[in-house]
Design a protein around this motif. Structure first.
Motif, PDB file in Angstrom:
ATOM      1  N   LEU A  76       0.875  -1.174   0.000  1.00 13.71           N
ATOM      2  CA  LEU A  76       0.000   0.000   0.000  1.00 13.71           C
ATOM      3  C   LEU A  76       0.910   1.220   0.000  1.00 13.71           C
ATOM      4  O   LEU A  76       1.323   1.704   1.048  1.00 13.71           O
ATOM      5  CB  LEU A  76      -0.911  -0.010   1.227  1.00 13.71           C
ATOM      6  CG  LEU A  76      -1.809  -1.252   1.365  1.00 13.71           C
ATOM      7  CD1 LEU A  76      -2.503  -1.277   2.712  1.00 13.71           C
ATOM      8  CD2 LEU A  76      -2.845  -1.295   0.237  1.00 13.71           C
ATOM      9  N   GLY A  77       1.322   1.636  -1.174  1.00 14.59           N
ATOM     10  CA  GLY A  77       2.233   2.779  -1.286  1.00 14.59           C
ATOM     11  C   GLY A  77       3.615   2.471  -0.756  1.00 14.59           C
ATOM     12  O   GLY A  77       4.370   3.370  -0.382  1.00 14.59           O
TER      13      GLY A  77
ATOM     14  N   PRO B 201      -8.348   3.170  -8.744  1.00 14.38           N
ATOM     15  CA  PRO B 201      -6.991   2.709  -9.025  1.00 14.38           C
ATOM     16  C   PRO B 201      -6.976   1.506  -9.970  1.00 14.38           C
ATOM     17  O   PRO B 201      -7.832   0.640  -9.875  1.00 14.38           O
ATOM     18  CB  PRO B 201      -6.432   2.324  -7.657  1.00 14.38           C
ATOM     19  CG  PRO B 201      -7.554   2.349  -6.706  1.00 14.38           C
ATOM     20  CD  PRO B 201      -8.763   2.926  -7.363  1.00 14.38           C
ATOM     21  N   CYS B 202      -6.012   1.491 -10.841  1.00 15.42           N
ATOM     22  CA  CYS B 202      -5.884   0.408 -11.808  1.00 15.42           C
ATOM     23  C   CYS B 202      -4.456   0.430 -12.335  1.00 15.42           C
ATOM     24  O   CYS B 202      -3.687   1.320 -11.983  1.00 15.42           O
ATOM     25  CB  CYS B 202      -6.869   0.605 -12.951  1.00 15.42           C
ATOM     26  SG  CYS B 202      -6.770   2.226 -13.718  1.00 15.42           S
TER      27      CYS B 202
ATOM     28  N   MET C 164      -0.784  -1.017  -9.388  1.00 15.62           N
ATOM     29  CA  MET C 164      -1.783   0.043  -9.440  1.00 15.62           C
ATOM     30  C   MET C 164      -1.089   1.390  -9.405  1.00 15.62           C
ATOM     31  O   MET C 164      -0.699   1.867  -8.349  1.00 15.62           O
ATOM     32  CB  MET C 164      -2.732  -0.099  -8.253  1.00 15.62           C
ATOM     33  CG  MET C 164      -3.540  -1.358  -8.358  1.00 15.62           C
ATOM     34  SD  MET C 164      -4.768  -1.432  -7.075  1.00 15.62           S
ATOM     35  CE  MET C 164      -5.816  -2.711  -7.757  1.00 15.62           C
ATOM     36  N   GLN C 165      -0.923   1.963 -10.585  1.00 17.17           N
ATOM     37  CA  GLN C 165      -0.195   3.231 -10.641  1.00 17.17           C
ATOM     38  C   GLN C 165      -0.986   4.320 -11.346  1.00 17.17           C
ATOM     39  O   GLN C 165      -0.495   5.405 -11.542  1.00 17.17           O
ATOM     40  CB  GLN C 165       1.171   3.037 -11.296  1.00 17.17           C
ATOM     41  CG  GLN C 165       1.111   2.516 -12.719  1.00 17.17           C
ATOM     42  CD  GLN C 165       2.484   2.237 -13.292  1.00 17.17           C
ATOM     43  OE1 GLN C 165       2.799   1.113 -13.642  1.00 17.17           O
ATOM     44  NE2 GLN C 165       3.300   3.270 -13.373  1.00 17.17           N
TER      45      GLN C 165
ATOM     46  N   LYS D  21      -0.779   8.954  -6.861  1.00 16.10           N
ATOM     47  CA  LYS D  21       0.267   9.313  -5.883  1.00 16.10           C
ATOM     48  C   LYS D  21       0.735   8.054  -5.172  1.00 16.10           C
ATOM     49  O   LYS D  21       1.913   7.808  -4.998  1.00 16.10           O
ATOM     50  CB  LYS D  21      -0.298  10.310  -4.874  1.00 16.10           C
ATOM     51  CG  LYS D  21      -0.003  11.732  -5.270  1.00 16.10           C
ATOM     52  CD  LYS D  21      -0.155  12.660  -4.065  1.00 16.10           C
ATOM     53  CE  LYS D  21      -0.817  13.944  -4.525  1.00 16.10           C
ATOM     54  NZ  LYS D  21      -2.267  14.010  -4.267  1.00 16.10           N
ATOM     55  N   GLN D  22      -0.227   7.255  -4.726  1.00 16.12           N
ATOM     56  CA  GLN D  22       0.148   6.039  -3.989  1.00 16.12           C
ATOM     57  C   GLN D  22       0.246   4.856  -4.955  1.00 16.12           C
ATOM     58  O   GLN D  22      -0.748   4.461  -5.551  1.00 16.12           O
ATOM     59  CB  GLN D  22      -0.901   5.748  -2.906  1.00 16.12           C
ATOM     60  CG  GLN D  22      -0.668   4.429  -2.182  1.00 16.12           C
ATOM     61  CD  GLN D  22      -1.648   4.185  -1.043  1.00 16.12           C
ATOM     62  OE1 GLN D  22      -1.914   5.063  -0.230  1.00 16.12           O
ATOM     63  NE2 GLN D  22      -2.177   2.983  -0.954  1.00 16.12           N
ATOM     64  N   HIS D  23       1.430   4.319  -5.110  1.00 15.17           N
ATOM     65  CA  HIS D  23       1.615   3.141  -5.961  1.00 15.17           C
ATOM     66  C   HIS D  23       1.387   1.875  -5.146  1.00 15.17           C
ATOM     67  O   HIS D  23       2.040   1.668  -4.133  1.00 15.17           O
ATOM     68  CB  HIS D  23       3.041   3.105  -6.534  1.00 15.17           C
ATOM     69  CG  HIS D  23       3.223   4.068  -7.666  1.00 15.17           C
ATOM     70  ND1 HIS D  23       4.367   4.116  -8.410  1.00 15.17           N
ATOM     71  CD2 HIS D  23       2.400   5.013  -8.169  1.00 15.17           C
ATOM     72  CE1 HIS D  23       4.233   5.052  -9.337  1.00 15.17           C
ATOM     73  NE2 HIS D  23       3.047   5.616  -9.197  1.00 15.17           N
TER      74      HIS D  23
END
Ligand code: SER
Length: 607
Positions: free
Chosen positions: A95-96, A171-172, A209-210, A223-225
């Motif tokens: 998670l990020g 997110p995808c 998920m970027q 923002k959160q990858h």
């Protein structure tokens, strides 16, 4: 060589990712928690959607778990060598935190060092780029660095190597899928990973998920990858042990052996195998659904209840073909419980409920089948009177859909009277019906992330209701089930008798009082033991030491819960109970609404 069991695989997977800094968390219930947009949990990422969207997870940024999943979109395909309606998904999550390099390196390490696959057997697919989004060169470089040669890295399009968003927005991102080459001959020059010939079997999917898909349909960098991975337990043990089908593993073999022992009607080989597999698959899924800790799903006519009913009835129908004795559902359930009890001890605790629901549905269905035969006789008589000899597709489909008559049964009965069945018409009617239910299944795929604000408020209302019921009726009241749609909440709780009008009014007033007090809703993270010691109501089974979220509503309520919730009770406006009724023995059910409609109803009642 000793066979790798599901128990050993789960353990190996979780420990491996624990050694890479992941926290082992409990998989969620297979019945989604307060999510009206889905009937069952369908993937490991599903219960984690809020965290993939940026909410903080109490257990940190690296997680690993085993998730029970139910997918019934392909129910008609069950019976072949691979389709299942229930499966377990092993997953690891960033998670990020880490991204492609670590995710791919760990996948490779686990596959080759721990599961013992030869690196030569491994082929992978990556996203080749489409529209605004470039090819996933980063993933390609990661695989190359690990020694996978270019000719075994396949770049494919959106259909194959893109995952999500779960709903229409969110997110995808691209994924990389790992395939094991079974060593079979390629079926042609085009044969490669993803080919259906059986040479390449997919074993794992790492989703990166970027991007965030906006309502306008554009993809913006997130923002959160995140990393979301999924590996199926059944398929993996099948491949490691060199089984030809998933049914050869210890998860199915005892069921199949029992079915064979109980069989009294000989069927042609292919029909027999298919019937046995359908019974084993469906009884396994039905047992898992009935034994789920969240509970609340019973055979019925709508939604998840209908899916459960369909699974049981399909199993019974095929059991009749094989001539299995009445009560076989209980025998099957006991075998499933025995197979899974180590990892899911709640199945044993719920044994009585599982068996009684299954046997009740089994006998209800036997009755329906008898009614179906009467219906058939009526149709046959009317047809004879009119000199007709072909049963229409529509009628045959009605017998199938309403009474559970397989087409073959209708054909047999027709033949006995010198009649035929319009098979094409039947298939057309079935196709039409499938289309309609596919649209229904859209519910599964669409809107995983749709925790609408109204749903969130209804969820907070559920906590207020739970506490108010305990205050009025006593501490024996416990949540037995919860279901929220955008319109209303439905809350099942343990209580031995019908509530009186006064009690209902008291409960409703207490909840409204908390809304008027405009209490803040706050959230804290703590180990489950600490949460319980602090007096928080805790329902779900969490592992010892596991971090959980505790939602506190002012000085009124404290409950362990995944959220999300309203920020303040004033957002609920008002609360109105619509109905109190029996749900099952010792369990009552309340339906209630909030907001302006609730306020209007309360005013009308003179409040
Ligand atoms: N969400 C992905 C899948 O379902 C990976 O877990 O395959």
């Amino acid at each position: 060589m000793a066979k790798l069991t599901a128990d050993a695989l789960r353990d190996m997977y979780l420990k491996f990712f624990e050694s890479k800094g992941h926290t082992i968390i409990s998989g969620a219930s297979v019945i989604p928690e307060n999510d009206p947009t889905v009937l069952f949990t369908t993937a490991g990422m599903h219960p984690l959607v809020p965290y993939l969207l940026g909410e903080k997870h109490p257990a940190g940024t690296r997680l690993t778990d085993v998730q029970k999943c139910v997918r019934t979109g392909d129910i008609e395909a069950v019976g072949d060598s691979a389709h299942l309606t229930f499966f377990e998904m092993l997953g690891n999550w960033s998670l990020g935190d880490y991204f492609k390099k670590e995710a791919i390196a760990w996948s490779y390490e686990f596959l080759t060092k721990h599961l013992g696959f030869n690196p030569e057997q491994l082929s992978v697919t990556v996203f080749r780029g489409e529209g605004d989004i470039p090819r996933d060169d980063e993933a390609i470089a990661c695989w190359k660095a690990l020694g996978i040669p270019e000719e075994r890295i396949y770049a494919k399009g959106r259909e194959d190597n893109w995952w999500g968003p779960a709903g229409t927005t969110g997110p995808c991102g691209p994924d990389t899928e790992m395939f094991i080459d079974t060593g079979k001959k390629p079926c042609g020059s085009e044969c490669g990973p993803g080919c259906g010939c059986g040479k390449y079997i997919e074993i794992w999917n790492d989703v990166f998920m970027q991007y965030n898909k906006s309502a306008q349909g554009t993809y913006e960098p997130l923002k959160q990858h995140n990393v979301d991975t999924g590996m199926g337990v059944e398929r993996t043990i099948c491949m490691i042990n060199g089984y030809k089908t998933v049914y050869e593993s210890e998860l199915f073999l005892p069921l199949l052996e029992k079915i064979r022992e109980l069989t009294t009607h000989a069927l042609p080989e292919a029909d027999r195998v298919r019937a046995e597999r359908i019974i084993a698959d469906h009884m396994r899924t039905a047992t898992i659904i009935l034994g789920d800790p969240k509970g609340g799903v019973k055979p019925g006519n709508v939604g998840a209840n209908y899916v459960l009913r369909r699974l049981i009835r399909r199993a019974v129908r095929y059991a009749m073909d094989l001539g299995l004795p009445t009560g076989f559902t209980a025998t099957m359930a006991d075998i499933v419980i025995g197979t899974y009890v180590n990892f899911y001890p709640e199945l044993q605790e719920k044994r009585e409920l599982i068996v009684s629901e299954l046997t009740a549905e089994e006998s209800r269905f036997a009755k329906t089948l008898t009614q179906g035969r009467h219906e058939f006789e009526k149709v046959a008589i009317v047809m004879a009177e009119h000199g007709q000899t072909q049963i229409s597709g529509k009628t045959a489909f009605k017998l199938y859909d309403t009474y559970g008559f397989p087409l073959e049964l209708t054909e047999e009965l027709a033949a006995e009277r010198g009649m035929t069945v319009d098979k094409d018409g039947f298939l057309k009617a079935e196709e039409k019906h499938k289309e309609a239910s596919k649209q229904g299944e859209g519910v599964f795929k669409g809107g995983l992330a749709d925790h609408s604000e109204q749903t969130t408020r209804l969820h907070t209302a559920t906590h207020l209701l739970h506490r108010a019921l305990k205050n009025v009726l006593g501490e024996h009241v416990n949540q037995k089930g919860s279901n929220i749609t955008v319109e209303r909440l439905r809350f099942d709780f343990s209580h031995p008798e019908k509530m009186t009008k006064e009690q209902l009014e008291q409960v409703e007033d207490i909840v409204n009082e908390q809304i008027t007090r405009a209490l803040p809703v706050t959230c804290e993270t703590m180990p489950i033991e600490e949460a319980k010691a602090s007096g928080a109501t805790a329902l779900f089974t969490a592992k010892y030491g596991e971090q959980v979220k505790v939602y506190t509503i002012g000085d009124f309520s404290k409950e362990v819960c995944g959220g999300p919730h309203a920020n303040n009770t004033s957002e609920l406006v008002a609360f109105k109970i619509l109905k109190e009724e029996s749900s099952s023995a010792g369990v009552r059910r309340i339906k209630a609404i909030i907001g302006e409609p609730a306020l209007a109803k309360r005013k009308a009642a003179g409040k």
